[in-house]
Write an enzyme that holds these catalytic residues in place. Structure first.
Site, mmCIF file in Angstrom:
data_model
loop_
_atom_site.group_PDB
_atom_site.id
_atom_site.type_symbol
_atom_site.label_atom_id
_atom_site.label_comp_id
_atom_site.label_asym_id
_atom_site.label_seq_id
_atom_site.Cartn_x
_atom_site.Cartn_y
_atom_site.Cartn_z
ATOM 1 N N ASP A 103 2.183 -0.031 -13.484
ATOM 2 C CA ASP A 103 3.014 -0.573 -13.097
ATOM 3 C C ASP A 103 3.941 -0.181 -11.760
ATOM 4 O O ASP A 103 4.388 0.787 -11.881
ATOM 5 C CB ASP A 103 4.096 -0.758 -14.140
ATOM 6 N N ASP A 297 4.389 -5.925 -6.989
ATOM 7 C CA ASP A 297 4.416 -5.612 -8.312
ATOM 8 C C ASP A 297 3.549 -5.642 -9.291
ATOM 9 O O ASP A 297 3.189 -6.803 -9.791
ATOM 10 C CB ASP A 297 5.932 -5.949 -8.949
#
Length: 509
Positions: A103, A297
Site C-alpha cells: 500500500d 496509491d
C-alpha cells in the site's frame, strides 16, 4: 484525511458556535444487476535489455551496492486489484511467514497478531524470541473498518527481496473491524508512504525508510501490478506482479520512463494538469483535478476523482459510449452491467487520459488507459452473462490514481529525487492488445504554474487554524467539543486514515 472544504466547514461551524444519441447501437442485450453474489464474489459497493529513461538512469540489473538483484524480485507479488496485491514476508525468530498487502497510500507496517475469522493465520508475538513491545498503542480508522494494536520491533526478511534481515517497526493488530474481509489472502499491510502519515506519529519510522537506512540501497522502489482487465473470480491463481526495492527493473517496462515531481512528501502527491475522455478535453480549471490533493496509491482499487471532475467524466463517457441510457447505478458503483458471455463492452467506451506535470515544469506527459482497465470484469451470472463494474468513482478527498490506472504502468517511486515515474508495463496486455499508452512531451504553458495550490492554503496552515478554533471553543463549550469528538476522529489531524480511497473500500470481498 481532511480536505479543503472540510477545514472550512469545521472552522466556520466552530467559529459560529463560539460566536447526443439516445439508443445503444449494438445487438448484445444489456442487463443491469444489483451485484448480489456469494461471499467469494461479493462487491463492497458502498461509496477494491536496457531501456531509455528520461532523466537520471535507474534501469540497472542490480543496485550499485550489490545488496539486491532486481531480477530476484520479479513476480514477488500475488493477488489482484479487487483483493489487493501482497508479498510474502518472514517476521520474527524463528520466522513466521505472512502475506502482506502492498500500500503506497499509508505508512504503517501492520500485521494480524490475533485470530480473525477471515484470515488463516497470524503473527504470534509470543513465539518470536526477538519481538520487542514498545508499550505504545496505535489505531487506524478507515471510512469503513479499523484496527487497533500495539507497536513493537522485530526482525523481518524477504524470500524475494533485499538480502539480509532488518529490524522493523511493526504494529501488531490485536482487534479489527471491517479491515480483514472474506476472500483476501493477506494478513497485514505494508505502508510505503512517508513518515508524515505514520501512526500514532511520524516518530515511527516507516518500513521502507528502515530498509534504506539499514541496507544502504537507493531510496527508490518500483511497482508492477499485473491484473489488467482480468476478472478476480475467473481464476484460482493470483495474478501477481513485482515490487522492486532499490531501483527499477528494465525487463518490466517498455519504452521510456516519464517522471512527474512529488509535490509533498506525505502521500505520493503529484500534479494533474488535464483530463481527456477520448479526444475530448474536459476543459476544467486544473485546480479542480488537484482538489485537495492528487496521489498515487496502490491500496486504492479505483481511479477516484473529485466530484465535479467525476460528473464531467461520466457525462463525457455517456455522450461518446453509445450507451446513454445506462442506469445511474452503474456509474455510481452500486450496480453491475452484464453482456452475453463472450461479448465485451470495451469497444463501446472511450480511452481516459491524465496529463501529469513533467520534471521540466513547462511540459507535461500523458498516461492513457483503455476501457479494458476501467470497465472491469467482476463475475458471470449463470454461465451466460459476463458482468462488469465501472472502475472510476467520485471522491471527497482528492484525486487518487489507484490500481485501475496503475495496472497499465510500471510505476517508479524515486524518493531520492522526489519524483514518480510511469512507463508502459510489459504485463498491461489483454487479449494481445496493450491496454495503456504513454506519450509526450506536451507544452504546459497553457495551464496554471501551480495547479495544486491556486487559491487554496496548505494543509499545515489548516491544521493550525483548526487547532486554534477547537482550543478556544473547547474552553467555552466543553459539551460541543465532546459532541465533535467522533467527527473529528475522522480527520487526519488526530492521526487516523479516513480517506475514502482506503484499501477497505471499492474492493471485492
Amino acid at each position: 484525511m481532511a480536505h479543503f472544504s472540510s477545514y472550512i466547514t469545521i472552522g466556520t461551524f466552530l467559529f459560529i458556535a463560539c460566536f447526443g444519441m439516445s439508443n445503444c447501437y449494438f445487438t448484445v442485450p444489456l442487463k443491469i444487476f444489483t451485484g448480489k453474489f456469494n461471499s467469494s464474489m461479493d462487491l463492497d459497493l458502498t461509496p477494491l535489455q536496457l531501456k531509455q529513461t528520461s532523466g537520471n538512469e535507474l534501469s540497472l540489473a542490480s543496485d550499485p551496492n550489490g545488496i539486491v538483484n532486481f531480477l530476484d524480485m520479479v513476480n514477488n507479488l500475488q493477488g489482484d486489484s479487487g483483493r489487493g496485491y501482497y508479498m510474502e514476508m518472514s517476521i520474527g525468530t524463528p520466522g513466521q511467514k505472512l502475506n502482506i498487502l502492498v500500500d503506497t497510500g499509508s505508512s504503517n507496517f501492520a500485521v494480524a497478531a490475533s485470530a480473525h475469522p477471515f484470515i488463516t493465520h497470524f503473527f504470534d508475538t509470543a513465539l518470536s524470541s526477538t519481538y520487542q513491545a514498545t508499550g505504545r498503542m496505535v489505531s487506524v480508522r478507515y471510512t469503513q473498518g479499523n484496527w487497533e494494536g500495539e507497536l513493537g520491533i522485530d526482525r523481518v526478511s524477504f524470500p524475494k527481496g533485499p538480502n539480509g534481515t532488518m529490524s522493523i517497526n511493526i504494529a501488531a493488530i490485536l482487534s479489527s473491524e471491517g479491515f480483514f474481509l472474506p476472500g483476501v489472502n493477506w494478513q497485514g499491510i505494508l505502508g510505503l508512504a512517508y513518515p508524515l502519515l505514520a501512526r500514532p506519529d511520524s516518530s515511527v519510522e516507516p518500513f521502507f525508510n528502515s530498509v534504506v537506512r539499514q541496507t544502504g540501497i537507493p531510496d527508490v522502489f518500483s511497482l508492477q501490478m499485473c491484473g489488467a482487465g482480468l476478472s478476480a473470480s475467473s481464476s484460482a491463481d493470483p495474478v501477481g506482479g513485482s515490487l522492486v526495492m532499490g531501483g527499477v527493473e528494465p525487463t518490466l517496462y517498455r519504452g521510456s520512463m516519464w517522471y512527474t515531481p512529488i509535490r509533498q512528501e506525505w502521500y505520493y502527491q503529484v500534479e494533474v494538469l488535464k483530463l481527456e475522455v477520448g479526444d475530448q478535453n474536459l476543459n476544467l480549471d486544473c485546480r479542480e483535478y488537484n482538489m485537495d490533493k492528487a496521489i498515487v496509491d496502490s491500496g486504492t482499487t479505483l481511479l477516484r476523482l473529485p466530484v465535479n471532475v467525476f460528473n464531467a467524466v461520466v457525462e463525457a463517457i455517456s455522450r461518446s459510449s453509445l450507451i446513454q441510457d445506462f442506469s445511474s447505478g452503474f456509474w455510481l458503483g452500486t450496480k453491475l452491467a452484464c453482456w452475453m458471455k463472450g461479448e465485451t463492452p470495451w469497444r463501446f467506451f472511450p480511452k481516459l487520459s491524465l496529463y501529469l506535470r513533467a520534471t521540466n515544469t513547462s511540459q507535461s506527459f500523458r498516461i492513457t488507459i483503455l476501457p479494458q482497465l476501467y470497465i472491469q470484469p467482476i463475475t458471470d451470472v449463470d454461465g451466460t452473462l459476463d458482468c462488469f463494474r465501472f472502475g472510476v468513482s467520485s471522491s471527497a478527498n482528492g484525486l487518487v490514481i489507484g490500481a485501475t490506472v496503475m495496472e497499465g504502468f510500471y510505476v517508479a517511486f524515486d524518493r531520492a529525487q522526489k519524483r514518480v515515474g510511469f512507463a508502459l508495463s510489459t504485463c498491461a496486455v489483454n487479449g494481445g492488445v496493450a491496454v495503456s499508452e504513454i506519450s509526450g512531451p506536451f507544452s504546459a504553458e497553457d495551464v496554471a504554474a501551480d495547479c495544486a495550490a491556486g487559491g487554496l492554503l496548505k494543509e499545515p496552515f489548516f491544521w493550525v487554524i483548526s487547532y486554534a478554533l477547537m482550543a478556544v471553543c473547547g474552553l467555552v463549550l466543553l459539551l460541543l467539543l465532546l459532541l465533535l469528538v467522533l467527527p473529528c476522529q475522522r480527520r487526519d489531524r488526530l492521526g487516523e486514515i479516513t480517506d475514502e480511497s482506503s484499501l477497505v473500500r471499492h474492493r471485492i470481498k
